[in-house]
Write a protein that holds these residues in place. Structure first.
Motif: not given
Length: 488
Positions: A389-394, A414-418, A444-447, A450-452
């Motif tokens: 929770p609260g951590r992503a690996l880039l 960057l998610r799709g066209d957003r 929500g959207d700011q989380a 994977v794949g973003d």
């Protein structure tokens, strides 16, 4: 190896439209990316030669580069294949990338890109700023080591280029730079042999520094048979920091030694105030101002002794990217000397600015002026994992981005066209070779998922460019509209 082969385009005049021949200078130490060896590897020999536009005749030159350097060497560089890990086909060439109709979404991540609009803005903005200060610009070209970007700087009126090493100066000369200042004392025999060869070229103007009598003796021995004297600037230094004479009286003794030399000419005085802490929130600016007074004091005293008798003008130069305003102020009222005074600023990072280091220190930062420099470098990385929770690996790391001063700063998802801003909700807390640890508080959207894709701002461009031999240039819609090469 001593090389006296004539080279095209080494003059102070703007290159003509027919300057299309690459310099034919055989060099056993040359790189296939250099213009004189570009023919050693052609797109036709590439297993990916069926990629789009690989056989396109007469590819368009770089729109960013313009005509500041001769067209021939740049065209050879454009046609030279290079391994490019962020491009969908590799090896590839700058010309192919430029014309392939690519978009950010086509790149293999991680990728570092340049923003076309910000790059053009910074080029024009800093050129105007220097003109307003009445100072010439010799940008520290080691920042990018990109002939395309050197050309853009020279097109906008740069007096010459600054190199940190003789090897860099050699590359600059091979692409037709008319004037190079090596901001170091040169004491290696092989490099001085190259300098002796360069001095035989009347259309190429080279200068370097000296900070010791021992260095002067080495230069004199190696340059005894040079075609003309080498212009030398005495380097002033800061106690406890790097090169440069510490004491003004010692600097004048060295100036007398250079002025008496049959193979050297005392051309002026140089300093680099960037050895002071580069911040605006303590006493560093005041310390810089006080120290810079030594430059004009030296010029005044050396001129009073007639030590510049072999020169046509007196060069007084300093100015990294953090304090060019303090340098311009210090040099704004040069003393009345027996020769004209040329004031030169040598900033390099202005070209791309950045999100952190330069944004804190530059006089043209957003908090200081209404028309600031803009960050022109970005990194793009894929979210690979959400292990806690609260951590992503880039998928980006020390092999890809700078980390010597600051870690990258997350700008947006960057998610799709957003494009979803991340300001204040995420930060990079650690880098491994190929992973970035992203801690986030957004929901929500700011989380990040994977794949973003995460768009990252960078700090200290000098340690970004050296990681990427080919960098795509994007327009505001994410289209690849140019590509520049780097030669580290």
């Amino acid at each position: 190896m001593t090389d006296t082969t004539p080279r095209p385009g080494h003059s102070d005049q703007a290159p003509t439209a027919d300057a299309t021949a690459a310099p034919a200078r055989p060099d056993p130490n040359s790189d296939p990316a250099r213009p004189n060896s570009a023919s050693s590897r052609t797109p036709a020999s590439d297993p990916n030669s069926d990629r789009p536009n690989s056989d396109r005749p007469n590819p368009a030159p770089s729109p960013i580069a313009g005509t500041g350097l001769p067209a021939g060497p740049l065209a050879a560089l454009d046609a030279s294949p290079v391994e490019a890990r962020s491009l969908p086909h590799s090896p590839t060439t700058a010309a192919e990338v430029r014309s392939a109709g690519l978009h950010l979404r086509d790149l293999w991540l991680p990728a570092v890109t340049l923003d076309e609009s910000a790059l053009r803005h910074n080029l024009d903005r800093f050129a105007r700023w220097c003109a307003d200060q009445g100072a010439d610009l010799a940008p520290h070209a080691k920042t990018t080591m990109s002939p395309h970007l050197w050309s853009a700087q020279l097109k906008r009126g740069a007096w010459g280029l600054t190199a940190a090493t003789t090897a860099q100066a050699r590359t600059m000369r091979s692409f037709g730079a008319p004037r190079v200042l090596i901001a170091n004392e040169v004491v290696e025999e092989g490099q001085l042999a190259w300098i002796a060869d360069a001095l035989a070229d009347p259309d190429f103007h080279l200068l370097c520094l000296a900070d010791s009598a021992a260095g002067v003796r080495i230069m004199e021995s190696a340059l005894a048979d040079a075609a003309r004297p080498l212009p030398v600037l005495v380097e002033l230094g800061v106690e406890g920091r790097r090169t440069g004479v510490r004491d003004l009286d010692d600097a004048l003794d060295l100036a007398r030694r250079i002025a008496a030399s049959p193979v050297l000419t005392l051309a002026g005085v140089e300093a680099f105030e960037g050895v002071f802490p580069q911040r605006r929130d303590d006493d560093s600016p005041a310390r810089v101002r006080s120290w810079l007074d030594r430059l004009l004091d030296f010029a005044r005293r050396a001129d009073a002794e007639g030590l510049f008798a072999g020169a046509d003008e007196v060069i007084v130069t300093a100015g990294g990217s953090s304090y060019p305003d303090l340098v311009a102020d210090a040099l704004s009222t040069p003393p009345e000397l027996s020769l004209p005074v040329r004031r030169i600023i040598r900033s390099g990072c202005y070209l791309t600015h950045d999100d952190l280091f330069m944004e804190r220190a530059s006089p043209l930062r957003s908090a200081a002026v209404a028309d600031p420099l803009r960050p022109a470098l970005s990194a793009h990385a894929r979210v690979l994992s959400r292990p806690e929770p609260g951590r992503a690996l880039l998928g980006v790391g020390k092999r890809d981005v700078s980390f010597d001063i600051d870690l990258p700063v997350p700008r947006a998802l960057l998610r799709g066209d957003r494009r979803i801003p991340l300001e204040g909700t995420a930060r990079v807390v650690e880098l491994n070779d190929h992973h970035a640890f992203l801690d986030f508080t957004g929901t929500g959207d700011q989380a990040p998922d994977v794949g973003d894709i995460v768009e990252l701002g960078l700090s200290h461009p000098c340690t970004v460019f050296d990681k990427w031999p080919l960098i795509p240039v994007l327009d505001s819609e994410g289209r690849v509209v140019d590509a520049v090469r780097t030669l580290f």
